[in-house]
Design an enzyme around this catalytic site. Structure first.
Site, PDB file in Angstrom:
ATOM      1  N   CYS A 134       4.620  16.146 -53.473  1.00 44.59           N
ATOM      2  CA  CYS A 134       3.784  17.312 -53.755  1.00 44.59           C
ATOM      3  C   CYS A 134       3.161  17.204 -55.145  1.00 44.59           C
ATOM      4  CB  CYS A 134       4.611  18.586 -53.635  1.00 44.59           C
ATOM      5  SG  CYS A 134       3.657  20.084 -53.925  1.00 44.59           S
ATOM      6  N   CYS A 137       2.853  20.604 -56.871  1.00 44.85           N
ATOM      7  CA  CYS A 137       4.121  21.118 -57.397  1.00 44.85           C
ATOM      8  C   CYS A 137       4.545  20.415 -58.684  1.00 44.85           C
ATOM      9  CB  CYS A 137       5.228  20.944 -56.364  1.00 44.85           C
ATOM     10  SG  CYS A 137       4.882  21.631 -54.744  1.00 44.85           S
ATOM     11  N   ASP A 138       4.428  19.109 -58.722  1.00 42.32           N
ATOM     12  CA  ASP A 138       5.115  18.327 -59.750  1.00 42.32           C
ATOM     13  C   ASP A 138       4.229  17.632 -60.777  1.00 42.32           C
ATOM     14  OD1 ASP A 138       7.483  19.037 -58.557  1.00 42.32           O
ATOM     15  OD2 ASP A 138       7.610  17.234 -57.328  1.00 42.32           O
TER      16      ASP A 138
END
Length: 280
Positions: A134, A137-138
């Site tokens: 992701c 996300c990261d």
């Protein structure tokens, strides 16, 4: 190990699974949600602008609100992975990876789809320790660091841009001549910190406690090259992991669970919803 009986078991805690659990719990049906994680693909969405009632909301914030509603009405959530289901006298049984067994009168399958994995050594061992599925996300965690992006296609345009703007160096690994159309690609590589690695596929993720490098194989020459990176972002699309259901319910050619307009599967008492459900 635990053996408990519920009116309803929902497999999956994405938006489809939690919505199903919300409705059954409000009808005072004892409801259990079993899922390896909370949120599913909704967590990959940085901002949602088309959900009724919200002009804008983060995927994480939305799923937490739904989780609160589900728990408010008495549903129980267990973080585990269902590995087998079967019909038993009086209902259904779900077995999990931890050895637990749960029983129910009706079963709702709503576990969505899973990211495609690279499949080489080191990937599973370093998941969450430098291997991510992701970018949204990261990516912020890798500000000023070196990363590899494994994936291709137009959907990776924004992934590449986002990584480029955070990381000090981005290696973009893909199996063909180019990962997307020229106009979009030109914008991605307009910053000098992006290096294209064409005709290549990942062979191994290196590292002990965290990712230290990615070994890639040139598909033309067979040559191996180690990219010294702190993170590997795998963005190769999604797959439906329904093999454990084969023979239990009807699946279509894409591995999706076949349902009718009422979300009923081929087996009475078993329903499916969300991305895991499909047409014949």
């Amino acid at each position: 190990m635990s053996e408990q009986k519920f009116d309803i078991i929902v497999v999956g805690a994405g938006i489809a699974g939690l919505t199903a659990a919300l409705y059954t719990a409000r009808q005072r049906l004892s409801t259990l949600v079993i899922s390896a994680d909370l949120g599913g693909q909704l967590l990959l969405t940085e901002e949602i602008q088309n959900f009724p009632g919200f002009v804008s909301i983060r995927g994480f914030d939305l799923i937490k609100r739904v989780e609160e509603q589900v728990r408010l009405y008495g549903a129980k959530i267990v973080f585990d992975e269902v590995t087998a289901v079967e019909e038993v006298e009086g209902g259904f049984k779900g077995a999990t990876s931890t050895g637990a067994a749960y029983y129910c009168d009706a079963l709702i399958l709503a576990f969505g789809k899973s990211p495609k994995e690279m499949g080489g050594p080191g990937e599973k061992e370093l998941k969450g320790r430098g291997v991510s599925y992701c970018v949204i996300c990261d990516a912020p965690l890798y500000k000023g660091k070196r990363v590899a992006l494994v994936g291709w296609g137009a959907h990776n345009y924004e992934n590449a841009i986002r990584l480029r703007d955070y990381a000090a160096k981005v290696y973009w690994v893909f199996p063909g001549k180019k990962p997307l159309e020229d106009e979009l690609l030109a914008e991605v590589v307009s910053k000098v910190n992006v290096e294209l690695v064409p005709y290549s596929m990942p062979a191994e993720v290196k590292g002990s406690k965290r990712v230290e490098g990615l070994v890639v194989k040139n598909l033309k020459t067979g040559e191996l090259r180690t990219l010294e990176v702190d993170g590997v972002f795998v963005e190769m699309g999604y797959v439906t992991r329904t093999e454990f259901l084969r023979g239990f319910v009807e699946l279509n050619e894409n591995g999706e669970i076949v349902v009718d307009k009422l979300c009923r599967t081929s087996r009475p008492g078993v329903f499916a919803a969300g991305d895991v459900a499909g047409m014949p």
